[in-house]
Scaffold this motif. Sequence first.
Motif: not given
Length: 112
Positions: A11-18, A39-50, A53-55
């Motif tokens: 859910x957190x990952x989906x919220x960050x991607x959204x 800020x946008x770049x940090x959020x995009x990087x966090x969504x991609x890396x997390x 990491x899950x996959x």
Amino acid sequence: MARSSAVLLPLVLAALALLAVTQTAFLPAAGVQAPPKQLREVLQAAAVTSGTAILASGALPAMAAMEVEPDSAEAYNQKVLNAAAWCLTLAVFLVGLIISQARKLVENKWLN
């Protein structure tokens, strides 16, 4: 603890991607400054890396296997609550319909 984090993490990952998608999809209103690009770049990087990491960790099959069948009492209670919600929703709708029709009749002076 593990079950709640397994549900919360996607859910957190989906919220960050959204959040990352919506910030790039819409134009800001007139006179409103866009959020900082960092800020946008940090959020995009966090969504991609997390997400990677899950996959990479193989956590998705483990999360899918965590579903537990509810016991019979819980299933019965869920069905009773669902039926009660339907009945109450229909009752509220009918009461609203009756009240609106009664108001129309009073305005047309049919009840005098």
